[in-house]
Write a protein that holds these residues in place. Sequence first.
Motif, short mmCIF file in Angstrom:
data_model
loop_
_atom_site.label_atom_id
_atom_site.label_comp_id
_atom_site.label_asym_id
_atom_site.label_seq_id
_atom_site.Cartn_x
_atom_site.Cartn_y
_atom_site.Cartn_z
N ASN B 28 0.81 -1.22 0.00
CA ASN B 28 0.00 0.00 0.00
C ASN B 28 0.84 1.27 0.00
OD1 ASN B 28 0.96 -0.27 2.59
ND2 ASN B 28 -0.91 0.42 3.59
N HIS B 29 2.14 1.11 -0.22
CA HIS B 29 3.01 2.29 -0.28
C HIS B 29 3.00 2.88 -1.68
CE1 HIS B 29 5.61 1.39 3.53
NE2 HIS B 29 4.32 1.57 3.79
N SER B 73 3.67 -4.40 -8.77
CA SER B 73 4.33 -4.79 -7.53
C SER B 73 5.84 -4.58 -7.54
CB SER B 73 4.03 -6.26 -7.20
OG SER B 73 4.48 -7.10 -8.24
N ASN B 74 6.49 -4.68 -8.71
CA ASN B 74 7.94 -4.60 -8.74
C ASN B 74 8.43 -3.19 -9.00
OD1 ASN B 74 9.03 -7.52 -8.67
ND2 ASN B 74 7.31 -7.62 -10.09
N ALA B 93 13.59 1.19 -0.75
CA ALA B 93 12.77 1.63 0.38
C ALA B 93 11.44 2.12 -0.15
CB ALA B 93 13.48 2.71 1.18
N SER B 94 10.45 2.08 0.74
CA SER B 94 9.14 2.61 0.35
C SER B 94 8.47 3.23 1.56
CB SER B 94 8.26 1.52 -0.25
OG SER B 94 7.85 0.58 0.72
N ARG B 95 7.51 4.09 1.31
CA ARG B 95 6.68 4.61 2.38
C ARG B 95 5.33 5.03 1.83
NH1 ARG B 95 10.46 9.57 4.19
NH2 ARG B 95 10.38 10.83 2.31
N ALA B 96 4.39 5.20 2.74
CA ALA B 96 3.02 5.48 2.32
C ALA B 96 2.84 6.93 1.89
CB ALA B 96 2.05 5.14 3.45
N THR B 97 3.57 7.83 2.54
CA THR B 97 3.42 9.25 2.23
C THR B 97 4.76 9.83 1.79
OG1 THR B 97 3.89 9.97 4.48
CG2 THR B 97 1.59 9.46 3.96
N HIS B 106 10.66 2.41 4.96
CA HIS B 106 10.88 1.00 5.24
C HIS B 106 11.87 0.48 4.20
CE1 HIS B 106 7.47 0.29 8.09
NE2 HIS B 106 7.09 1.43 7.56
N PHE B 107 12.94 -0.09 4.68
CA PHE B 107 14.00 -0.55 3.80
C PHE B 107 13.94 -2.06 3.60
CE2 PHE B 107 16.88 3.01 3.13
CZ PHE B 107 16.49 3.90 4.11
N GLY B 108 14.38 -2.49 2.42
CA GLY B 108 14.63 -3.91 2.20
C GLY B 108 15.99 -4.28 2.77
N ASN B 109 16.32 -5.57 2.66
CA ASN B 109 17.59 -6.05 3.20
C ASN B 109 18.78 -5.77 2.30
OD1 ASN B 109 16.51 -6.96 5.58
ND2 ASN B 109 16.19 -9.05 4.85
N GLY B 110 18.52 -5.25 1.12
CA GLY B 110 19.60 -4.83 0.26
C GLY B 110 20.07 -5.88 -0.72
#
Lengths: 115, 116
Positions: B28-29, B73-74, B93-97, B106-110
């Motif tokens: 939902n980001h 999604s990707n 990384a992603s965020r809602a706003t 929010h970060f992924g593990n890289g």
Amino acid sequence: DQQVKQNSPSLSVQEGRISILNCDYTNSMFDYFLWYKKYPAEGPTFLISISSIKDKNEDGRFTVFLNKSAKHLSLHIVPSQPGDSAVYFCAGQLPLGAGSYQLTFGKGTKLSVIP
Amino acid sequence: EPEVTQTPSHQVTQMGQEVILRCVPISNHLYFYWYRQILGQKVEFLVSFYNNEISEKSEIFDDQFSVERPDGSNFTLKIRSTKLEDSAMYFCASRATRSSYNSPLHFGNGTRLTVT
């Protein structure tokens, strides 16, 4: 151009004691500050934040203090636990205008909590 | 808790080759980012993406870099002709706003990219 500086690359603290991680910034336009924690082989995870209009924010064992006049913030962890051992990144958010923002990170401080 | 996922975790490539780093942001980001961290250095902003277009990009994000959201999604980062200095950990990384005020990144593990 290091707008966010974490001058201590590492810190060791005894379990149960207080950990104090420091961060200095140069850009007075930052309007929000965040601390992220990073374990090896994982991405940074959000820990705690503070608005530039406040001087303290507390969340459980974690407290962030902001001194705007000194352009300095610090993260206090008390009591420190071995699971807190990680790299801690300080970040400043810069409003770019037109609803855009950019995060600038420091180099991080590696905290080791000794049992 | 929803996560940002990145694949592969480690990519080795030869100088001059093209690489595509893949990310699935939190569903939902709406705002997506790529950052990178060269070993021992700070986490550096590369690019932000919203509504199927780049919002901001840093000086690092030159013509060799591109991003795409090929489906719902990707979110991918392509480096057309890799250089040795592209070796780094790349974080999605992603965020809602748009701002961190109520929506931290929010970060992924890289993905660790090694260019030889």
